[in-house]
Design a protein around this motif. Sequence first.
Motif, PDB file in Angstrom:
ATOM      1  N   LEU A  31     -28.150  11.889  -0.829  1.00 11.96           N
ATOM      2  CA  LEU A  31     -27.481  13.113  -0.387  1.00 11.96           C
ATOM      3  C   LEU A  31     -26.125  12.805   0.244  1.00 11.96           C
ATOM      4  O   LEU A  31     -25.175  13.578   0.089  1.00 11.96           O
ATOM      5  N   LEU A  32     -26.016  11.697   0.953  1.00  5.68           N
ATOM      6  CA  LEU A  32     -24.723  11.305   1.515  1.00  5.68           C
ATOM      7  C   LEU A  32     -23.710  11.028   0.407  1.00  5.68           C
ATOM      8  O   LEU A  32     -22.572  11.521   0.445  1.00  5.68           O
ATOM      9  N   LEU A  33     -24.095  10.233  -0.596  1.00  3.00           N
ATOM     10  CA  LEU A  33     -23.175   9.888  -1.677  1.00  3.00           C
ATOM     11  C   LEU A  33     -22.832  11.111  -2.530  1.00  3.00           C
ATOM     12  O   LEU A  33     -21.710  11.235  -3.024  1.00  3.00           O
ATOM     13  N   ALA A  34     -23.810  12.005  -2.707  1.00  2.00           N
ATOM     14  CA  ALA A  34     -23.549  13.208  -3.500  1.00  2.00           C
ATOM     15  C   ALA A  34     -22.504  14.102  -2.850  1.00  2.00           C
ATOM     16  O   ALA A  34     -21.801  14.850  -3.536  1.00  2.00           O
ATOM     17  N   ALA A  35     -22.387  14.021  -1.527  1.00  3.45           N
ATOM     18  CA  ALA A  35     -21.423  14.852  -0.807  1.00  3.45           C
ATOM     19  C   ALA A  35     -20.118  14.125  -0.505  1.00  3.45           C
ATOM     20  O   ALA A  35     -19.233  14.681   0.143  1.00  3.45           O
ATOM     21  N   THR A  36     -19.979  12.885  -0.980  1.00  2.00           N
ATOM     22  CA  THR A  36     -18.762  12.108  -0.733  1.00  2.00           C
ATOM     23  C   THR A  36     -17.734  12.416  -1.813  1.00  2.00           C
ATOM     24  O   THR A  36     -17.909  12.057  -2.978  1.00  2.00           O
ATOM     25  N   ARG A  37     -16.665  13.092  -1.448  1.00  2.00           N
ATOM     26  CA  ARG A  37     -15.706  13.590  -2.426  1.00  2.00           C
ATOM     27  C   ARG A  37     -14.943  12.492  -3.140  1.00  2.00           C
ATOM     28  O   ARG A  37     -14.414  12.708  -4.235  1.00  2.00           O
ATOM     29  N   SER A  38     -14.871  11.318  -2.549  1.00  2.00           N
ATOM     30  CA  SER A  38     -14.151  10.222  -3.195  1.00  2.00           C
ATOM     31  C   SER A  38     -14.949   9.585  -4.324  1.00  2.00           C
ATOM     32  O   SER A  38     -14.408   8.788  -5.095  1.00  2.00           O
ATOM     33  N   GLU A  39     -16.227   9.910  -4.435  1.00  2.00           N
ATOM     34  CA  GLU A  39     -17.042   9.379  -5.526  1.00  2.00           C
ATOM     35  C   GLU A  39     -16.732  10.142  -6.818  1.00  2.00           C
ATOM     36  O   GLU A  39     -16.466  11.346  -6.783  1.00  2.00           O
ATOM     37  N   PRO A  40     -16.798   9.466  -7.966  1.00  2.00           N
ATOM     38  CA  PRO A  40     -16.595  10.172  -9.241  1.00  2.00           C
ATOM     39  C   PRO A  40     -17.648  11.260  -9.438  1.00  2.00           C
ATOM     40  O   PRO A  40     -18.754  11.179  -8.900  1.00  2.00           O
ATOM     41  N   ILE A  76     -23.360  13.449  -9.453  1.00  2.00           N
ATOM     42  CA  ILE A  76     -24.462  14.099 -10.171  1.00  2.00           C
ATOM     43  C   ILE A  76     -25.672  13.164 -10.238  1.00  2.00           C
ATOM     44  O   ILE A  76     -26.823  13.580 -10.054  1.00  2.00           O
ATOM     45  N   LEU A  77     -25.410  11.879 -10.492  1.00  2.00           N
ATOM     46  CA  LEU A  77     -26.491  10.892 -10.511  1.00  2.00           C
ATOM     47  C   LEU A  77     -27.192  10.831  -9.159  1.00  2.00           C
ATOM     48  O   LEU A  77     -28.429  10.756  -9.085  1.00  2.00           O
ATOM     49  N   ALA A  78     -26.414  10.867  -8.081  1.00  2.00           N
ATOM     50  CA  ALA A  78     -27.002  10.822  -6.741  1.00  2.00           C
ATOM     51  C   ALA A  78     -27.899  12.027  -6.491  1.00  2.00           C
ATOM     52  O   ALA A  78     -28.974  11.904  -5.888  1.00  2.00           O
ATOM     53  N   VAL A  79     -27.492  13.212  -6.952  1.00  2.00           N
ATOM     54  CA  VAL A  79     -28.328  14.409  -6.800  1.00  2.00           C
ATOM     55  C   VAL A  79     -29.646  14.233  -7.555  1.00  2.00           C
ATOM     56  O   VAL A  79     -30.725  14.570  -7.048  1.00  2.00           O
ATOM     57  N   ALA A  80     -29.570  13.677  -8.772  1.00  2.00           N
ATOM     58  CA  ALA A  80     -30.787  13.447  -9.559  1.00  2.00           C
ATOM     59  C   ALA A  80     -31.715  12.457  -8.865  1.00  2.00           C
ATOM     60  O   ALA A  80     -32.941  12.653  -8.827  1.00  2.00           O
TER      61      ALA A  80
END
Length: 507
Positions: free
Chosen positions: A250-259, A264-268
């Motif tokens: 959830l942290l990575l999914a909300a990190t705007r600097s991530e592609p 989307i992968l993090a959400v899955a």
Amino acid sequence: MRRTPSLADPASVSSTGGSTFRWIAGAVVPVAVLIVLAAAAKVPTHFGVLLLLGAVGSALVFAGLRDPVVAVLLLLVTTFLRVALPSILPVDPFVLAYLGVLGAWAIWIARGINRAPRLGAIECAMVLYVTWNIISMFSSHQYGSVVPLFGAELSAPRFVLTGTVIPFTVFLVGRYTFDRASAVRLLLWTILLLGAYSAAMCILQFHGPTALVWPRYIVESPSWEGRAVGIFDQPVVNGVVLTLSFIVALLLAATRSEPQWSRILAVAVAAASAYGVYLTHTRVVWLAFAVVVLIGAACAKGFRTGFVTTGAVVVAAVAIKWSTFTSSDRSAGGVGSPDEVQDRLNTAATAIWAVQEKPLAGWGIGRFTAMNTYHHQRWAPDVPWIRGFGIASHFNELGIAAELGLIGLALWLAVLFLLVCGLFHAYRVLPADGLCGKRLALVAIMAFVVLVIAGLTVDLRFFDFPNAVVMLLVGIVIGWADRLPADQMTPDPPRRATGSVPARERA
């Protein structure tokens, strides 16, 4: 005069090596391990595997010794695979990886100026606790470190290494060497990918195709039937890892600097991890997950949407199937089974009796199982005496008190108290923006809470991988708070959000 690089300066040179090298090495480590595992399955003799291990191991040693960040990641991967890896080498791969961490850290210290760690209150408490463990290990005790019911021996040095020494070591390495956002991001993605593998094995175990499940003992001979035991063959450990993966995802999914694709992968992965938590059918894991969801919904500014959504789904599911949820059918999701509760009550009674008998120094490190066999106690007359007989402690602090006495318990609680103080200090002073700010501090706090809750029903010293991951996250967060300039040691005032990406996330 040489300019001192700012912590937020993306152009500053990392003290532990280039971020590009870390990403390449971080990607090579799990791939190399999988190649070795595939060879182990195909090569009929150990000689071929040893040759391949030598080649791959040499490359990994070079990468690890060059950068302590890579060495720590290699340690995490080998610890994650500890139960599944075949016994080919004279020592476990995670032991070699730990020696690599020590070597890499020593080289890192020798190469720089003023890199030697400054021992503070936390480190002193850790040293004292480890010393007390070692004293207990070499002292004479009434019983040996054995499991009498099975005639098995518990290695006290290994128990101290995996349960105490390695977690404390990675705390120190994390505090002083994970000083770049790129290194932290690589760690978070490593945790996410390992958690994704655990979630996939959980789903495949129950829904198939089971032919894709590895290791095979997950489906052929799990230690807990009807539960998602994962690669660890233990539902609580698996559940803790899945919960950590959920938080990080959830942290990575909300990190705007991530592609976009990685978010989307993090959400899955977050969704799969949450479902995997359910498949463990383990109450303490569900409790820890529920507490994490509540903390996230209340405090996770900038990434609370996933926690709120998950909480709503969980509440709706429990409300719809309330009768099933309160039943004693664990495989259907019921929480009313009394057997495990009775196990823990009797082991708690045994631990309390043990402390009363030997209050100061305890019965000796690794002796709880033997003591619980020869001096097993019952919690109350309505609890069957046989419940919890001859098993390990199922309450972390009581197990420590029984084996190491009140002195050992006091030292352990001192470590916990100082870590909690460091975490809350970091959460208070770190900036709200950036990957390595308050959001990372909250992730570390939630991970720490998960471990503490799990310790209410198990002895955490057996949980090598979750211990190492949580202590590493805690050390990283406290280290970032340590390096914060003095003029930024106060919470940032409220300000209007901008569309720009913070410099810490670009690093």
